[in-house]
Motif scaffolding. Structure first.
Motif, PDB file in Angstrom:
ATOM      1  N   VAL A  52       0.875  -1.170   0.000  1.00  0.00           N
ATOM      2  CA  VAL A  52       0.000   0.000   0.000  1.00  0.00           C
ATOM      3  C   VAL A  52       0.912   1.219   0.000  1.00  0.00           C
ATOM      4  N   LEU A  53       0.787   2.043  -1.038  1.00  0.00           N
ATOM      5  CA  LEU A  53       1.673   3.182  -1.218  1.00  0.00           C
ATOM      6  C   LEU A  53       0.871   4.474  -1.131  1.00  0.00           C
ATOM      7  N   HIS A  54       1.238   5.349  -0.218  1.00  0.00           N
ATOM      8  CA  HIS A  54       0.569   6.624   0.008  1.00  0.00           C
ATOM      9  C   HIS A  54       1.306   7.700  -0.780  1.00  0.00           C
ATOM     10  N   ARG A  55       0.606   8.367  -1.696  1.00  0.00           N
ATOM     11  CA  ARG A  55       1.236   9.370  -2.553  1.00  0.00           C
ATOM     12  C   ARG A  55       0.320  10.576  -2.708  1.00  0.00           C
ATOM     13  N   HIS A  56       0.887  11.678  -3.209  1.00  0.00           N
ATOM     14  CA  HIS A  56       0.080  12.832  -3.582  1.00  0.00           C
ATOM     15  C   HIS A  56      -0.703  12.456  -4.833  1.00  0.00           C
ATOM     16  N   LYS A  57      -1.947  12.924  -4.937  1.00  0.00           N
ATOM     17  CA  LYS A  57      -2.780  12.486  -6.058  1.00  0.00           C
ATOM     18  C   LYS A  57      -2.248  12.919  -7.422  1.00  0.00           C
ATOM     19  N   LYS A  58      -1.414  13.951  -7.467  1.00  0.00           N
ATOM     20  CA  LYS A  58      -0.853  14.399  -8.745  1.00  0.00           C
ATOM     21  C   LYS A  58       0.477  13.725  -9.083  1.00  0.00           C
ATOM     22  N   SER A  59       1.008  12.923  -8.186  1.00  0.00           N
ATOM     23  CA  SER A  59       2.289  12.266  -8.475  1.00  0.00           C
ATOM     24  C   SER A  59       2.093  11.213  -9.560  1.00  0.00           C
ATOM     25  N   VAL A  60       3.092  11.129 -10.413  1.00  0.00           N
ATOM     26  CA  VAL A  60       3.078  10.134 -11.478  1.00  0.00           C
ATOM     27  C   VAL A  60       4.274   9.228 -11.240  1.00  0.00           C
ATOM     28  N   ASP A  61       3.993   7.988 -10.908  1.00  0.00           N
ATOM     29  CA  ASP A  61       5.055   7.024 -10.633  1.00  0.00           C
ATOM     30  C   ASP A  61       5.036   5.938 -11.688  1.00  0.00           C
ATOM     31  N   ASN A  62       6.208   5.564 -12.156  1.00  0.00           N
ATOM     32  CA  ASN A  62       6.332   4.486 -13.125  1.00  0.00           C
ATOM     33  C   ASN A  62       6.918   3.266 -12.424  1.00  0.00           C
ATOM     34  N   PHE A  63       6.199   2.174 -12.462  1.00  0.00           N
ATOM     35  CA  PHE A  63       6.640   0.939 -11.815  1.00  0.00           C
ATOM     36  C   PHE A  63       7.033  -0.074 -12.873  1.00  0.00           C
ATOM     37  N   ASP A  64       8.048  -0.924 -12.553  1.00  0.00           N
ATOM     38  CA  ASP A  64       8.407  -1.938 -13.540  1.00  0.00           C
ATOM     39  C   ASP A  64       7.384  -3.056 -13.527  1.00  0.00           C
ATOM     40  N   ASP A  65       7.621  -4.028 -14.389  1.00  0.00           N
ATOM     41  CA  ASP A  65       6.682  -5.135 -14.562  1.00  0.00           C
ATOM     42  C   ASP A  65       6.595  -6.040 -13.340  1.00  0.00           C
ATOM     43  N   LYS A  66       7.497  -5.884 -12.381  1.00  0.00           N
ATOM     44  CA  LYS A  66       7.463  -6.706 -11.176  1.00  0.00           C
ATOM     45  C   LYS A  66       6.263  -6.366 -10.303  1.00  0.00           C
ATOM     46  N   PHE A  67       5.689  -5.179 -10.509  1.00  0.00           N
ATOM     47  CA  PHE A  67       4.611  -4.697  -9.670  1.00  0.00           C
ATOM     48  C   PHE A  67       3.382  -4.400 -10.511  1.00  0.00           C
ATOM     49  N   LYS A  68       2.225  -4.728  -9.970  1.00  0.00           N
ATOM     50  CA  LYS A  68       0.968  -4.518 -10.664  1.00  0.00           C
ATOM     51  C   LYS A  68       0.074  -3.657  -9.769  1.00  0.00           C
ATOM     52  N   ILE A  69      -0.459  -2.582 -10.307  1.00  0.00           N
ATOM     53  CA  ILE A  69      -1.374  -1.732  -9.546  1.00  0.00           C
ATOM     54  C   ILE A  69      -2.740  -2.406  -9.563  1.00  0.00           C
ATOM     55  N   LEU A  70      -3.207  -2.788  -8.385  1.00  0.00           N
ATOM     56  CA  LEU A  70      -4.499  -3.449  -8.275  1.00  0.00           C
ATOM     57  C   LEU A  70      -5.646  -2.455  -8.173  1.00  0.00           C
ATOM     58  N   ARG A  71      -5.387  -1.351  -7.457  1.00  0.00           N
ATOM     59  CA  ARG A  71      -6.449  -0.371  -7.234  1.00  0.00           C
ATOM     60  C   ARG A  71      -5.827   0.954  -6.820  1.00  0.00           C
ATOM     61  N   THR A  72      -6.446   2.038  -7.245  1.00  0.00           N
ATOM     62  CA  THR A  72      -6.036   3.376  -6.824  1.00  0.00           C
ATOM     63  C   THR A  72      -7.263   4.094  -6.271  1.00  0.00           C
ATOM     64  N   GLU A  73      -7.122   4.645  -5.084  1.00  0.00           N
ATOM     65  CA  GLU A  73      -8.200   5.403  -4.445  1.00  0.00           C
ATOM     66  C   GLU A  73      -7.679   6.800  -4.158  1.00  0.00           C
ATOM     67  N   SER A  74      -8.533   7.801  -4.303  1.00  0.00           N
ATOM     68  CA  SER A  74      -8.151   9.186  -3.990  1.00  0.00           C
ATOM     69  C   SER A  74      -8.978   9.698  -2.829  1.00  0.00           C
ATOM     70  N   TYR A  75      -8.293  10.371  -1.904  1.00  0.00           N
ATOM     71  CA  TYR A  75      -8.912  10.983  -0.736  1.00  0.00           C
ATOM     72  C   TYR A  75      -8.323  12.374  -0.582  1.00  0.00           C
ATOM     73  N   GLY A  76      -9.072  13.398  -0.954  1.00  0.00           N
ATOM     74  CA  GLY A  76      -8.540  14.757  -0.890  1.00  0.00           C
ATOM     75  C   GLY A  76      -7.374  14.897  -1.865  1.00  0.00           C
ATOM     76  N   ASN A  77      -6.213  15.296  -1.340  1.00  0.00           N
ATOM     77  CA  ASN A  77      -5.040  15.451  -2.211  1.00  0.00           C
ATOM     78  C   ASN A  77      -4.132  14.226  -2.173  1.00  0.00           C
ATOM     79  N   ARG A  78      -4.644  13.117  -1.679  1.00  0.00           N
ATOM     80  CA  ARG A  78      -3.849  11.891  -1.563  1.00  0.00           C
ATOM     81  C   ARG A  78      -4.424  10.778  -2.428  1.00  0.00           C
TER      82      ARG A  78
END
Length: 79
Positions: A52-78
């Motif tokens: 579970v990774l906590h980030r700013h909602k405007k951040s753009v992160d590039n992950f390699d193929d080792k990791f798969k984003i299952l779900r993204t939720e936004s809460y305010g600016n997070r």
């Protein structure tokens, strides 16, 4: 004080495997992939484990193929 990028210095971690790892790095941290790769190299997350990774909602992160984003939720600016 141990930097979040110095996980290998924490000897007790190497002996454990985790189901869930919560990461709350500083919002402006650009090298999240380095931390994720270190977690992968240390083999401390079980095969079906979740990070579970906590980030700013405007951040753009590039992950390699080792990791798969299952779900993204936004809460305010997070996300």
């Amino acid at each position: 004080f141990i930097s979040l990028f110095d996980l290998k210095k924490i000897k007790k971690i190497n002996k454990n495997k985790f189901n869930i790892i919560f990461l709350d790095p500083p919002y402006k941290e650009k090298n999240i992939i380095l931390l994720l790769n270190e977690i992968n190299e240390m083999n401390i997350l079980i095969d079906k484990g979740i990070i579970v990774l906590h980030r700013h909602k405007k951040s753009v992160d590039n992950f390699d193929d080792k990791f798969k984003i299952l779900r993204t939720e936004s809460y305010g600016n997070r996300k």
